[in-house]
Scaffold this motif. Structure first.
Motif, PDB file in Angstrom:
ATOM      1  N   THR A 228       1.014  -1.249   0.036  1.00 40.83           N
ATOM      2  CA  THR A 228       0.189  -0.196   0.021  1.00 40.83           C
ATOM      3  C   THR A 228       1.007   1.173   0.064  1.00 40.83           C
ATOM      4  O   THR A 228       1.854   1.421   0.866  1.00 40.83           O
ATOM      5  CB  THR A 228      -1.149  -0.135   1.332  1.00 40.83           C
ATOM      6  OG1 THR A 228      -1.880  -1.138   1.146  1.00 40.83           O
ATOM      7  CG2 THR A 228      -1.955   1.285   1.214  1.00 40.83           C
ATOM      8  N   ILE A 229       0.562   2.106  -1.003  1.00 40.14           N
ATOM      9  CA  ILE A 229       1.517   3.257  -1.123  1.00 40.14           C
ATOM     10  C   ILE A 229       0.733   4.521  -0.917  1.00 40.14           C
ATOM     11  O   ILE A 229      -0.510   4.927  -1.380  1.00 40.14           O
ATOM     12  CB  ILE A 229       2.168   3.268  -2.566  1.00 40.14           C
ATOM     13  CG1 ILE A 229       2.920   2.290  -2.690  1.00 40.14           C
ATOM     14  CG2 ILE A 229       2.810   4.567  -2.836  1.00 40.14           C
ATOM     15  CD1 ILE A 229       3.152   1.814  -4.204  1.00 40.14           C
ATOM     16  N   GLU A 230       1.232   5.532  -0.258  1.00 38.27           N
ATOM     17  CA  GLU A 230       0.519   6.823   0.020  1.00 38.27           C
ATOM     18  C   GLU A 230       1.595   7.759  -0.919  1.00 38.27           C
ATOM     19  O   GLU A 230       2.787   7.605  -0.895  1.00 38.27           O
ATOM     20  CB  GLU A 230       0.616   7.258   1.315  1.00 38.27           C
ATOM     21  CG  GLU A 230      -0.368   6.410   2.300  1.00 38.27           C
ATOM     22  CD  GLU A 230      -1.586   6.835   2.179  1.00 38.27           C
ATOM     23  OE1 GLU A 230      -1.832   7.921   1.782  1.00 38.27           O
ATOM     24  OE2 GLU A 230      -2.454   5.973   2.544  1.00 38.27           O
ATOM     25  N   HIS A 231       1.062   8.504  -1.857  1.00 38.83           N
ATOM     26  CA  HIS A 231       1.788   9.459  -2.781  1.00 38.83           C
ATOM     27  C   HIS A 231       1.228  10.796  -2.934  1.00 38.83           C
ATOM     28  O   HIS A 231       0.118  10.464  -3.083  1.00 38.83           O
ATOM     29  CB  HIS A 231       2.231   8.802  -3.958  1.00 38.83           C
ATOM     30  CG  HIS A 231       3.335   9.398  -4.723  1.00 38.83           C
ATOM     31  ND1 HIS A 231       4.506   9.371  -4.466  1.00 38.83           N
ATOM     32  CD2 HIS A 231       3.144  10.367  -5.725  1.00 38.83           C
ATOM     33  CE1 HIS A 231       5.302  10.070  -5.411  1.00 38.83           C
ATOM     34  NE2 HIS A 231       4.381  10.879  -6.143  1.00 38.83           N
ATOM     35  N   ILE A 232       1.930  11.872  -2.797  1.00 33.63           N
ATOM     36  CA  ILE A 232       1.393  13.069  -2.988  1.00 33.63           C
ATOM     37  C   ILE A 232       1.902  13.406  -4.253  1.00 33.63           C
ATOM     38  O   ILE A 232       3.147  14.070  -4.474  1.00 33.63           O
ATOM     39  CB  ILE A 232       1.395  13.759  -2.002  1.00 33.63           C
ATOM     40  CG1 ILE A 232       0.815  13.434  -0.496  1.00 33.63           C
ATOM     41  CG2 ILE A 232       1.134  15.368  -1.990  1.00 33.63           C
ATOM     42  CD1 ILE A 232       0.936  14.217   0.716  1.00 33.63           C
TER      43      ILE A 232
ATOM     44  N   VAL B 267      -2.899  10.203  -3.741  1.00 36.69           N
ATOM     45  CA  VAL B 267      -3.408   8.939  -3.689  1.00 36.69           C
ATOM     46  C   VAL B 267      -2.736   7.863  -2.824  1.00 36.69           C
ATOM     47  O   VAL B 267      -1.734   8.017  -2.379  1.00 36.69           O
ATOM     48  CB  VAL B 267      -2.811   8.379  -5.261  1.00 36.69           C
ATOM     49  CG1 VAL B 267      -3.508   9.062  -6.297  1.00 36.69           C
ATOM     50  CG2 VAL B 267      -1.214   8.278  -5.343  1.00 36.69           C
ATOM     51  N   THR B 268      -3.806   7.007  -2.596  1.00 34.19           N
ATOM     52  CA  THR B 268      -3.356   5.771  -1.849  1.00 34.19           C
ATOM     53  C   THR B 268      -3.494   4.814  -2.992  1.00 34.19           C
ATOM     54  O   THR B 268      -4.865   4.534  -3.344  1.00 34.19           O
ATOM     55  CB  THR B 268      -4.378   5.594  -0.689  1.00 34.19           C
ATOM     56  OG1 THR B 268      -4.198   6.633   0.241  1.00 34.19           O
ATOM     57  CG2 THR B 268      -4.065   4.520   0.185  1.00 34.19           C
ATOM     58  N   LEU B 269      -2.439   3.823  -2.990  1.00 32.79           N
ATOM     59  CA  LEU B 269      -2.631   2.756  -3.797  1.00 32.79           C
ATOM     60  C   LEU B 269      -2.451   1.620  -3.110  1.00 32.79           C
ATOM     61  O   LEU B 269      -1.586   1.271  -2.606  1.00 32.79           O
ATOM     62  CB  LEU B 269      -1.479   2.974  -4.987  1.00 32.79           C
ATOM     63  CG  LEU B 269      -1.331   4.230  -5.896  1.00 32.79           C
ATOM     64  CD1 LEU B 269       0.047   3.944  -6.583  1.00 32.79           C
ATOM     65  CD2 LEU B 269      -2.320   4.299  -6.621  1.00 32.79           C
ATOM     66  N   ILE B 270      -3.589   0.557  -3.420  1.00 34.55           N
ATOM     67  CA  ILE B 270      -3.675  -0.556  -2.627  1.00 34.55           C
ATOM     68  C   ILE B 270      -3.548  -1.598  -3.680  1.00 34.55           C
ATOM     69  O   ILE B 270      -4.416  -1.700  -4.679  1.00 34.55           O
ATOM     70  CB  ILE B 270      -5.032  -0.729  -1.853  1.00 34.55           C
ATOM     71  CG1 ILE B 270      -5.098   0.275  -0.785  1.00 34.55           C
ATOM     72  CG2 ILE B 270      -4.902  -2.138  -0.969  1.00 34.55           C
ATOM     73  CD1 ILE B 270      -6.540   0.460  -0.263  1.00 34.55           C
ATOM     74  N   VAL B 271      -2.059  -2.212  -3.703  1.00 36.05           N
ATOM     75  CA  VAL B 271      -1.758  -3.125  -4.909  1.00 36.05           C
ATOM     76  C   VAL B 271      -1.814  -4.683  -4.253  1.00 36.05           C
ATOM     77  O   VAL B 271      -1.289  -4.980  -3.344  1.00 36.05           O
ATOM     78  CB  VAL B 271      -0.320  -2.780  -5.327  1.00 36.05           C
ATOM     79  CG1 VAL B 271       0.099  -3.686  -6.328  1.00 36.05           C
ATOM     80  CG2 VAL B 271      -0.347  -1.405  -5.549  1.00 36.05           C
TER      81      VAL B 271
ATOM     82  N   GLU C  78       5.589   8.419 -10.698  1.00 34.51           N
ATOM     83  CA  GLU C  78       6.346   8.408  -9.792  1.00 34.51           C
ATOM     84  C   GLU C  78       5.971   7.357  -8.595  1.00 34.51           C
ATOM     85  O   GLU C  78       6.787   6.622  -8.099  1.00 34.51           O
ATOM     86  CB  GLU C  78       6.336   9.789  -9.168  1.00 34.51           C
ATOM     87  CG  GLU C  78       7.619  10.055  -8.363  1.00 34.51           C
ATOM     88  CD  GLU C  78       7.636  11.445  -7.925  1.00 34.51           C
ATOM     89  OE1 GLU C  78       7.657  11.612  -6.600  1.00 34.51           O
ATOM     90  OE2 GLU C  78       7.604  12.520  -8.698  1.00 34.51           O
ATOM     91  N   ALA C  79       4.706   7.376  -8.391  1.00 38.03           N
ATOM     92  CA  ALA C  79       4.384   6.478  -7.236  1.00 38.03           C
ATOM     93  C   ALA C  79       4.537   4.929  -7.676  1.00 38.03           C
ATOM     94  O   ALA C  79       4.660   3.867  -6.752  1.00 38.03           O
ATOM     95  CB  ALA C  79       2.863   6.487  -7.028  1.00 38.03           C
ATOM     96  N   ASN C  80       4.630   4.697  -8.912  1.00 36.55           N
ATOM     97  CA  ASN C  80       4.637   3.250  -9.379  1.00 36.55           C
ATOM     98  C   ASN C  80       6.150   2.610  -8.971  1.00 36.55           C
ATOM     99  O   ASN C  80       6.311   1.385  -9.136  1.00 36.55           O
ATOM    100  CB  ASN C  80       4.230   3.104 -10.700  1.00 36.55           C
ATOM    101  CG  ASN C  80       2.715   3.189 -11.057  1.00 36.55           C
ATOM    102  OD1 ASN C  80       2.358   2.236 -11.634  1.00 36.55           O
ATOM    103  ND2 ASN C  80       2.143   4.276 -10.749  1.00 36.55           N
TER     104      ASN C  80
END
Length: 130
Positions: A70-74, A80-84, A117-119
């Motif tokens: 799970t990633i928090e990215h601004i 965004v919160t990405l739940i992978v 970037e978040a990826n």
């Protein structure tokens, strides 16, 4: 700043390749590659979201597997919160229904494609889990 929670699927085929798609040029972060997924709807689980979004975007059936990261990215315009989750490809032919292009790639080839970037954290997590 707007906030979105997004379910993301890292879809694997039997050859050990991952399905990625290229975002529409006209949208936010246009032209970049991504792991498919989308916004979680009210009352929907992450797993239901990923399965629905993959069907809507690519026209394929998948089986949602275990949580990867799970990633928090601004970004400048969005939080965004990405739940992978890892996913297994089940059936259908991937089609670019809501994107410009889809492609199966190996983890070794993934650096050839520009991602948001978040990826980078997703790719790093995949490399640690191999």
């Amino acid at each position: 700043m707007p906030q979105k929670t997004i379910g993301v699927g890292v879809i694997w085929n039997e050859q050990g390749q991952i399905l990625i798609d290229r975002r529409l040029q006209t949208g936010v972060l246009g032209g970049l590659w991504e792991f498919p997924g989308g916004k979680i709807e009210p009352g929907e689980t992450v797993e239901e979201c990923i399965k629905r979004e993959i069907w809507e975007e690519l026209g394929i059936e998948i089986e949602v597997g275990k949580h990867l990261i799970t990633i928090e990215h601004i970004y400048t315009h969005l939080h965004v919160t990405l739940i992978v989750h890892h996913c297994d490809y089940v059936s259908g032919t991937p089609q670019p229904l809501e994107c410009d292009e889809v492609r199966w790639v190996t983890l070794a080839e993934i650096d050839e494609f520009p991602f948001p970037e978040a990826n980078a954290q997703i790719i790093a997590a995949l490399r640690q889990n191999v």
